[in-house]
Write a protein that holds these residues in place. Structure first.
Motif, PDB file in Angstrom:
ATOM      1  N   LYS A   1       0.838  -1.209   0.000  1.00 50.83           N
ATOM      2  CA  LYS A   1       0.000   0.000   0.000  1.00 50.83           C
ATOM      3  C   LYS A   1       0.873   1.260   0.000  1.00 50.83           C
ATOM      4  O   LYS A   1       0.510   2.271  -0.599  1.00 50.83           O
ATOM      5  CB  LYS A   1      -0.928  -0.023   1.225  1.00 50.83           C
ATOM      6  CG  LYS A   1      -1.952   1.057   1.252  1.00 50.83           C
ATOM      7  CD  LYS A   1      -3.065   0.784   0.289  1.00 50.83           C
ATOM      8  CE  LYS A   1      -4.187   1.790   0.511  1.00 50.83           C
ATOM      9  NZ  LYS A   1      -5.223   1.685  -0.485  1.00 50.83           N
ATOM     10  N   THR A   2       2.037   1.189   0.654  1.00 51.74           N
ATOM     11  CA  THR A   2       2.966   2.326   0.654  1.00 51.74           C
ATOM     12  C   THR A   2       3.401   2.653  -0.771  1.00 51.74           C
ATOM     13  O   THR A   2       3.457   3.824  -1.156  1.00 51.74           O
ATOM     14  CB  THR A   2       4.209   2.020   1.512  1.00 51.74           C
ATOM     15  OG1 THR A   2       3.796   1.669   2.822  1.00 51.74           O
ATOM     16  CG2 THR A   2       5.140   3.224   1.580  1.00 51.74           C
ATOM     17  N   VAL A   3       3.702   1.632  -1.549  1.00 45.16           N
ATOM     18  CA  VAL A   3       4.105   1.838  -2.949  1.00 45.16           C
ATOM     19  C   VAL A   3       2.987   2.544  -3.709  1.00 45.16           C
ATOM     20  O   VAL A   3       3.224   3.526  -4.421  1.00 45.16           O
ATOM     21  CB  VAL A   3       4.474   0.502  -3.621  1.00 45.16           C
ATOM     22  CG1 VAL A   3       4.681   0.684  -5.110  1.00 45.16           C
ATOM     23  CG2 VAL A   3       5.717  -0.098  -2.970  1.00 45.16           C
ATOM     24  N   GLU A   4       1.771   2.077  -3.535  1.00 48.45           N
ATOM     25  CA  GLU A   4       0.611   2.679  -4.199  1.00 48.45           C
ATOM     26  C   GLU A   4       0.436   4.143  -3.792  1.00 48.45           C
ATOM     27  O   GLU A   4       0.247   5.023  -4.641  1.00 48.45           O
ATOM     28  CB  GLU A   4      -0.633   1.867  -3.818  1.00 48.45           C
ATOM     29  CG  GLU A   4      -1.926   2.375  -4.370  1.00 48.45           C
ATOM     30  CD  GLU A   4      -3.107   1.584  -3.841  1.00 48.45           C
ATOM     31  OE1 GLU A   4      -4.118   2.210  -3.494  1.00 48.45           O
ATOM     32  OE2 GLU A   4      -3.005   0.336  -3.758  1.00 48.45           O
ATOM     33  N   GLN A   5       0.534   4.423  -2.505  1.00 46.32           N
ATOM     34  CA  GLN A   5       0.331   5.791  -2.009  1.00 46.32           C
ATOM     35  C   GLN A   5       1.485   6.707  -2.412  1.00 46.32           C
ATOM     36  O   GLN A   5       1.271   7.880  -2.724  1.00 46.32           O
ATOM     37  CB  GLN A   5       0.145   5.791  -0.489  1.00 46.32           C
ATOM     38  CG  GLN A   5      -1.032   4.973   0.003  1.00 46.32           C
ATOM     39  CD  GLN A   5      -2.383   5.512  -0.439  1.00 46.32           C
ATOM     40  OE1 GLN A   5      -2.544   6.100  -1.501  1.00 46.32           O
ATOM     41  NE2 GLN A   5      -3.382   5.294   0.379  1.00 46.32           N
ATOM     42  N   ALA A   6       2.707   6.184  -2.422  1.00 50.30           N
ATOM     43  CA  ALA A   6       3.858   6.997  -2.834  1.00 50.30           C
ATOM     44  C   ALA A   6       3.735   7.382  -4.309  1.00 50.30           C
ATOM     45  O   ALA A   6       4.004   8.534  -4.678  1.00 50.30           O
ATOM     46  CB  ALA A   6       5.161   6.245  -2.593  1.00 50.30           C
ATOM     47  N   ARG A   7       3.336   6.455  -5.139  1.00 52.37           N
ATOM     48  CA  ARG A   7       3.137   6.781  -6.569  1.00 52.37           C
ATOM     49  C   ARG A   7       2.059   7.849  -6.739  1.00 52.37           C
ATOM     50  O   ARG A   7       2.188   8.739  -7.565  1.00 52.37           O
ATOM     51  CB  ARG A   7       2.779   5.529  -7.354  1.00 52.37           C
ATOM     52  CG  ARG A   7       3.935   4.585  -7.536  1.00 52.37           C
ATOM     53  CD  ARG A   7       3.557   3.403  -8.425  1.00 52.37           C
ATOM     54  NE  ARG A   7       4.582   2.397  -8.433  1.00 52.37           N
ATOM     55  CZ  ARG A   7       5.649   2.408  -9.211  1.00 52.37           C
ATOM     56  NH1 ARG A   7       5.834   3.400 -10.059  1.00 52.37           N
ATOM     57  NH2 ARG A   7       6.530   1.436  -9.153  1.00 52.37           N
ATOM     58  N   LYS A   8       1.010   7.753  -5.935  1.00 51.66           N
ATOM     59  CA  LYS A   8      -0.059   8.755  -5.992  1.00 51.66           C
ATOM     60  C   LYS A   8       0.483  10.126  -5.592  1.00 51.66           C
ATOM     61  O   LYS A   8       0.213  11.124  -6.261  1.00 51.66           O
ATOM     62  CB  LYS A   8      -1.203   8.334  -5.072  1.00 51.66           C
ATOM     63  CG  LYS A   8      -2.398   9.244  -5.107  1.00 51.66           C
ATOM     64  CD  LYS A   8      -3.517   8.698  -4.234  1.00 51.66           C
ATOM     65  CE  LYS A   8      -4.698   9.632  -4.222  1.00 51.66           C
ATOM     66  NZ  LYS A   8      -5.782   9.124  -3.366  1.00 51.66           N
ATOM     67  N   LEU A   9       1.249  10.172  -4.512  1.00 51.04           N
ATOM     68  CA  LEU A   9       1.828  11.443  -4.067  1.00 51.04           C
ATOM     69  C   LEU A   9       2.741  12.052  -5.123  1.00 51.04           C
ATOM     70  O   LEU A   9       2.691  13.258  -5.383  1.00 51.04           O
ATOM     71  CB  LEU A   9       2.618  11.241  -2.772  1.00 51.04           C
ATOM     72  CG  LEU A   9       1.816  11.052  -1.495  1.00 51.04           C
ATOM     73  CD1 LEU A   9       2.711  10.545  -0.385  1.00 51.04           C
ATOM     74  CD2 LEU A   9       1.151  12.363  -1.092  1.00 51.04           C
ATOM     75  N   ILE A  10       3.567  11.237  -5.719  1.00 48.33           N
ATOM     76  CA  ILE A  10       4.570  11.737  -6.657  1.00 48.33           C
ATOM     77  C   ILE A  10       3.971  12.025  -8.031  1.00 48.33           C
ATOM     78  O   ILE A  10       4.205  13.087  -8.611  1.00 48.33           O
ATOM     79  CB  ILE A  10       5.755  10.757  -6.742  1.00 48.33           C
ATOM     80  CG1 ILE A  10       6.494  10.744  -5.400  1.00 48.33           C
ATOM     81  CG2 ILE A  10       6.692  11.114  -7.888  1.00 48.33           C
ATOM     82  CD1 ILE A  10       7.464   9.606  -5.223  1.00 48.33           C
ATOM     83  N   GLU A  11       3.200  11.093  -8.560  1.00 44.76           N
ATOM     84  CA  GLU A  11       2.705  11.243  -9.930  1.00 44.76           C
ATOM     85  C   GLU A  11       1.431  12.079 -10.035  1.00 44.76           C
ATOM     86  O   GLU A  11       1.292  12.864 -10.976  1.00 44.76           O
ATOM     87  CB  GLU A  11       2.505   9.863 -10.542  1.00 44.76           C
ATOM     88  CG  GLU A  11       3.833   9.124 -10.675  1.00 44.76           C
ATOM     89  CD  GLU A  11       3.698   7.669 -11.077  1.00 44.76           C
ATOM     90  OE1 GLU A  11       2.600   7.257 -11.523  1.00 44.76           O
ATOM     91  OE2 GLU A  11       4.703   6.939 -10.945  1.00 44.76           O
ATOM     92  N   ASP A  12       0.527  11.923  -9.093  1.00 49.64           N
ATOM     93  CA  ASP A  12      -0.735  12.669  -9.164  1.00 49.64           C
ATOM     94  C   ASP A  12      -0.662  14.008  -8.440  1.00 49.64           C
ATOM     95  O   ASP A  12      -1.059  15.033  -8.977  1.00 49.64           O
ATOM     96  CB  ASP A  12      -1.894  11.848  -8.586  1.00 49.64           C
ATOM     97  CG  ASP A  12      -2.173  10.578  -9.387  1.00 49.64           C
ATOM     98  OD1 ASP A  12      -1.716  10.475 -10.540  1.00 49.64           O
ATOM     99  OD2 ASP A  12      -2.844   9.674  -8.842  1.00 49.64           O
ATOM    100  N   ASP A  13      -0.156  13.975  -7.200  1.00 50.11           N
ATOM    101  CA  ASP A  13      -0.103  15.189  -6.395  1.00 50.11           C
ATOM    102  C   ASP A  13       1.133  16.034  -6.667  1.00 50.11           C
ATOM    103  O   ASP A  13       1.186  17.191  -6.267  1.00 50.11           O
ATOM    104  CB  ASP A  13      -0.160  14.836  -4.908  1.00 50.11           C
ATOM    105  CG  ASP A  13      -1.456  14.133  -4.534  1.00 50.11           C
ATOM    106  OD1 ASP A  13      -2.515  14.515  -5.064  1.00 50.11           O
ATOM    107  OD2 ASP A  13      -1.406  13.196  -3.713  1.00 50.11           O
ATOM    108  N   GLU A  14       2.147  15.450  -7.317  1.00 50.50           N
ATOM    109  CA  GLU A  14       3.393  16.135  -7.655  1.00 50.50           C
ATOM    110  C   GLU A  14       4.036  16.801  -6.444  1.00 50.50           C
ATOM    111  O   GLU A  14       4.405  17.975  -6.473  1.00 50.50           O
ATOM    112  CB  GLU A  14       3.160  17.140  -8.786  1.00 50.50           C
ATOM    113  CG  GLU A  14       2.666  16.486 -10.052  1.00 50.50           C
ATOM    114  CD  GLU A  14       2.410  17.451 -11.188  1.00 50.50           C
ATOM    115  OE1 GLU A  14       2.345  18.682 -10.964  1.00 50.50           O
ATOM    116  OE2 GLU A  14       2.262  16.972 -12.321  1.00 50.50           O
TER     117      GLU A  14
END
Length: 84
Positions: free
Chosen positions: A14-27
């Motif tokens: 889940k950390t991987v999923e949330q980190a990708r969201k933070l970096i790619e979506d939320d920038e």
């Protein structure tokens, strides 16, 4: 400054999923104060590839002191060995 927080349930997957969201979506500019050795280890390579600072990891694992291989990752607390 906008503070964004997602719950990973202390699960590395889940950390991987949330980190990708933070970096790619939320920038996000950086990730700060994330908790747990396994969770942070799961995203360390990805975050360093993306050159997103992973700052003040809340874990005493000695692996966070590796600036040669992971220059964008920095621990915060003393290692478990030093603390003992």
């Amino acid at each position: 400054i906008t503070f964004i927080s997602y719950d990973d349930g202390y699960s590395p997957a889940k950390t991987v999923e949330q980190a990708r969201k933070l970096i790619e979506d939320d920038e996000v500019l950086l990730v700060f104060g994330s908790v747990g050795t396994a969770s942070n280890a799961a995203v360390r390579k990805y975050m360093n590839e993306k050159q997103v600072p992973q700052l003040f990891i809340a874990s005493g694992a000695s692996k966070w002191n590796d600036p040669k291989n992971y220059p964008w990752t920095m621990g915060w607390q003393p290692s478990y060995q030093d603390e003992a």
